[in-house]
Design a protein around this motif. Structure first.
Motif, PDB file in Angstrom:
ATOM      1  N   HIS A 106      51.053  55.363  45.021  1.00 30.72           N
ATOM      2  CA  HIS A 106      52.411  55.647  44.542  1.00 30.72           C
ATOM      3  C   HIS A 106      53.404  54.601  45.036  1.00 30.72           C
ATOM      4  O   HIS A 106      54.338  54.247  44.313  1.00 30.72           O
ATOM      5  N   ALA A 107      53.211  54.121  46.254  1.00 33.62           N
ATOM      6  CA  ALA A 107      54.109  53.084  46.774  1.00 33.62           C
ATOM      7  C   ALA A 107      54.003  51.817  45.939  1.00 33.62           C
ATOM      8  O   ALA A 107      55.015  51.215  45.548  1.00 33.62           O
ATOM      9  N   VAL A 108      52.774  51.397  45.626  1.00 35.59           N
ATOM     10  CA  VAL A 108      52.567  50.202  44.800  1.00 35.59           C
ATOM     11  C   VAL A 108      53.128  50.421  43.397  1.00 35.59           C
ATOM     12  O   VAL A 108      53.814  49.555  42.841  1.00 35.59           O
ATOM     13  N   ALA A 109      52.851  51.596  42.825  1.00 36.36           N
ATOM     14  CA  ALA A 109      53.344  51.892  41.473  1.00 36.36           C
ATOM     15  C   ALA A 109      54.861  51.889  41.420  1.00 36.36           C
ATOM     16  O   ALA A 109      55.462  51.432  40.437  1.00 36.36           O
ATOM     17  N   GLU A 110      55.495  52.383  42.481  1.00 34.99           N
ATOM     18  CA  GLU A 110      56.956  52.438  42.504  1.00 34.99           C
ATOM     19  C   GLU A 110      57.551  51.032  42.575  1.00 34.99           C
ATOM     20  O   GLU A 110      58.554  50.734  41.916  1.00 34.99           O
ATOM     21  N   ILE A 111      56.939  50.156  43.336  1.00 34.59           N
ATOM     22  CA  ILE A 111      57.417  48.770  43.407  1.00 34.59           C
ATOM     23  C   ILE A 111      57.292  48.105  42.042  1.00 34.59           C
ATOM     24  O   ILE A 111      58.207  47.410  41.573  1.00 34.59           O
ATOM     25  N   LEU A 112      56.159  48.311  41.375  1.00 36.58           N
ATOM     26  CA  LEU A 112      55.965  47.723  40.045  1.00 36.58           C
ATOM     27  C   LEU A 112      56.994  48.253  39.058  1.00 36.58           C
ATOM     28  O   LEU A 112      57.553  47.504  38.243  1.00 36.58           O
ATOM     29  N   THR A 113      57.263  49.553  39.135  1.00 34.62           N
ATOM     30  CA  THR A 113      58.245  50.155  38.234  1.00 34.62           C
ATOM     31  C   THR A 113      59.627  49.552  38.450  1.00 34.62           C
ATOM     32  O   THR A 113      60.334  49.203  37.497  1.00 34.62           O
ATOM     33  N   ARG A 114      60.006  49.402  39.692  1.00 37.27           N
ATOM     34  CA  ARG A 114      61.348  48.907  40.001  1.00 37.27           C
ATOM     35  C   ARG A 114      61.504  47.423  39.695  1.00 37.27           C
ATOM     36  O   ARG A 114      62.612  46.945  39.509  1.00 37.27           O
ATOM     37  N   THR A 115      60.402  46.695  39.643  1.00 38.40           N
ATOM     38  CA  THR A 115      60.470  45.286  39.268  1.00 38.40           C
ATOM     39  C   THR A 115      60.245  45.078  37.774  1.00 38.40           C
ATOM     40  O   THR A 115      60.326  43.955  37.286  1.00 38.40           O
ATOM     41  N   GLY A 116      59.944  46.162  37.051  1.00 45.05           N
ATOM     42  CA  GLY A 116      59.757  46.061  35.612  1.00 45.05           C
ATOM     43  C   GLY A 116      58.413  45.499  35.196  1.00 45.05           C
ATOM     44  O   GLY A 116      58.235  45.105  34.037  1.00 45.05           O
ATOM     45  N   VAL A 117      57.450  45.461  36.109  1.00 44.51           N
ATOM     46  CA  VAL A 117      56.123  44.917  35.793  1.00 44.51           C
ATOM     47  C   VAL A 117      55.231  46.040  35.280  1.00 44.51           C
ATOM     48  O   VAL A 117      54.972  47.009  35.988  1.00 44.51           O
ATOM     49  N   THR A 118      54.796  45.906  34.041  1.00 49.09           N
ATOM     50  CA  THR A 118      53.953  46.954  33.444  1.00 49.09           C
ATOM     51  C   THR A 118      52.471  46.603  33.457  1.00 49.09           C
ATOM     52  O   THR A 118      51.620  47.492  33.437  1.00 49.09           O
ATOM     53  N   GLU A 119      52.161  45.303  33.479  1.00 53.81           N
ATOM     54  CA  GLU A 119      50.756  44.865  33.492  1.00 53.81           C
ATOM     55  C   GLU A 119      50.556  43.844  34.603  1.00 53.81           C
ATOM     56  O   GLU A 119      50.479  42.633  34.349  1.00 53.81           O
ATOM     57  N   PRO A 120      50.477  44.296  35.841  1.00 55.51           N
ATOM     58  CA  PRO A 120      50.328  43.364  36.964  1.00 55.51           C
ATOM     59  C   PRO A 120      48.980  42.648  36.925  1.00 55.51           C
ATOM     60  O   PRO A 120      47.967  43.218  36.522  1.00 55.51           O
ATOM     61  N   SER A 121      48.984  41.410  37.330  1.00 52.36           N
ATOM     62  CA  SER A 121      47.741  40.644  37.413  1.00 52.36           C
ATOM     63  C   SER A 121      46.924  41.118  38.600  1.00 52.36           C
ATOM     64  O   SER A 121      47.461  41.759  39.519  1.00 52.36           O
ATOM     65  N   PRO A 122      45.630  40.820  38.610  1.00 48.11           N
ATOM     66  CA  PRO A 122      44.811  41.211  39.770  1.00 48.11           C
ATOM     67  C   PRO A 122      45.354  40.649  41.081  1.00 48.11           C
ATOM     68  O   PRO A 122      45.332  41.331  42.112  1.00 48.11           O
ATOM     69  N   LEU A 123      45.876  39.418  41.042  1.00 46.91           N
ATOM     70  CA  LEU A 123      46.405  38.821  42.265  1.00 46.91           C
ATOM     71  C   LEU A 123      47.694  39.525  42.716  1.00 46.91           C
ATOM     72  O   LEU A 123      47.928  39.694  43.919  1.00 46.91           O
ATOM     73  N   ALA A 124      48.507  39.943  41.748  1.00 42.42           N
ATOM     74  CA  ALA A 124      49.728  40.683  42.097  1.00 42.42           C
ATOM     75  C   ALA A 124      49.379  42.017  42.748  1.00 42.42           C
ATOM     76  O   ALA A 124      49.980  42.404  43.762  1.00 42.42           O
ATOM     77  N   LEU A 125      48.403  42.726  42.187  1.00 42.96           N
ATOM     78  CA  LEU A 125      47.985  43.997  42.778  1.00 42.96           C
ATOM     79  C   LEU A 125      47.393  43.792  44.163  1.00 42.96           C
ATOM     80  O   LEU A 125      47.649  44.578  45.084  1.00 42.96           O
ATOM     81  N   LEU A 126      46.609  42.729  44.317  1.00 44.11           N
ATOM     82  CA  LEU A 126      46.030  42.437  45.627  1.00 44.11           C
ATOM     83  C   LEU A 126      47.129  42.182  46.650  1.00 44.11           C
ATOM     84  O   LEU A 126      47.058  42.664  47.792  1.00 44.11           O
ATOM     85  N   THR A 127      48.159  41.459  46.240  1.00 47.70           N
ATOM     86  CA  THR A 127      49.275  41.171  47.139  1.00 47.70           C
ATOM     87  C   THR A 127      49.961  42.449  47.595  1.00 47.70           C
ATOM     88  O   THR A 127      50.221  42.649  48.786  1.00 47.70           O
ATOM     89  N   LEU A 128      50.273  43.343  46.645  1.00 51.05           N
ATOM     90  CA  LEU A 128      50.964  44.583  46.992  1.00 51.05           C
ATOM     91  C   LEU A 128      50.089  45.490  47.850  1.00 51.05           C
ATOM     92  O   LEU A 128      50.574  46.131  48.787  1.00 51.05           O
TER      93      LEU A 128
END
Length: 208
Positions: free
Chosen positions: A132-154
């Protein structure tokens, strides 16, 4: 004249919540193995038979209490976004640290694997908070399809937050506001490094 105290009438859900809140308060002060059913019923001001109407024993109420507390934290994550993005991220970190501090004994035991009740169920609760923490960051940044590297970073950053908070709870050698600022800076630094390798992350950074 002796006054006879009568129990306040509650619905089953209210009574269950009363027991959970009493348990959460106790687990915030002592590890699971140091909290008995007698401790919980005394804190909730109920009888042992009533406790066993709702929970089969200490391990069941521990998992339920952890889930109850985690749901409250997740709800705070999803609060309406206000202010600049970095301020929002700092608020998310503050909510997490406040949760860890309020339930420090349970938090430390779970993350260190030192709790006798650490199971797949308790692990799933902790994992749910991370997701949920990762999903909330993605939502607030407007990212709907994060790359594998972006998800790994978060995901790596959430591990940094957990590990840092664990150390801070045990040592308390840094003011909490400085800790929150440092964790925000860590996220910015990690995302910046990722942006050098991931065009999608770089575009998101520029748009922000």
């Amino acid at each position: 004249m002796t006054q006879v105290r009568t129990a306040r009438r509650m619905t089953p859900e209210q009574r269950r919540r009363q027991l959970l809140e009493a348990a959460i308060s106790l687990y915030g002060q002592r590890p699971y193995e140091q909290v008995s059913v007698d401790d919980i019923v005394a804190a909730a001001d109920v009888s042992r038979p009533l406790f066993y109407r709702y929970f089969s024993g200490p391990s069941e109420i521990y998992v339920a209490a952890l889930r109850f507390a985690a749901d409250g934290l997740i709800a705070k994550f999803a609060a309406p976004a206000e202010g600049p993005l970095l301020a929002q991220l700092r608020s998310l970190i503050g909510e997490f640290i406040a949760f860890a501090e309020a339930h420090s004994a349970a938090f430390i035991a779970l993350l260190r694997g030192g709790s006798v009740v650490a199971t797949a169920e308790t692990g799933a609760v902790v994992d749910d908070v991370r997701r949920h923490a990762v999903a909330e960051i993605l939502t607030r940044t407007g990212v709907t399809e994060p790359s594998p590297l972006a998800l790994l970073t978060l995901n790596c950053w959430t591990a940094v937050v957990e590990g840092t908070t664990l150390t801070w709870l045990q040592e308390r050698d840094l003011p909490r506001d400085e800790l929150e600022d440092w964790l925000v800076d860590q996220l910015v630094a990690m995302v910046t490094v990722t942006a050098n390798r991931d065009p999608d992350v770089a575009r998101t950074l520029r748009s922000l």
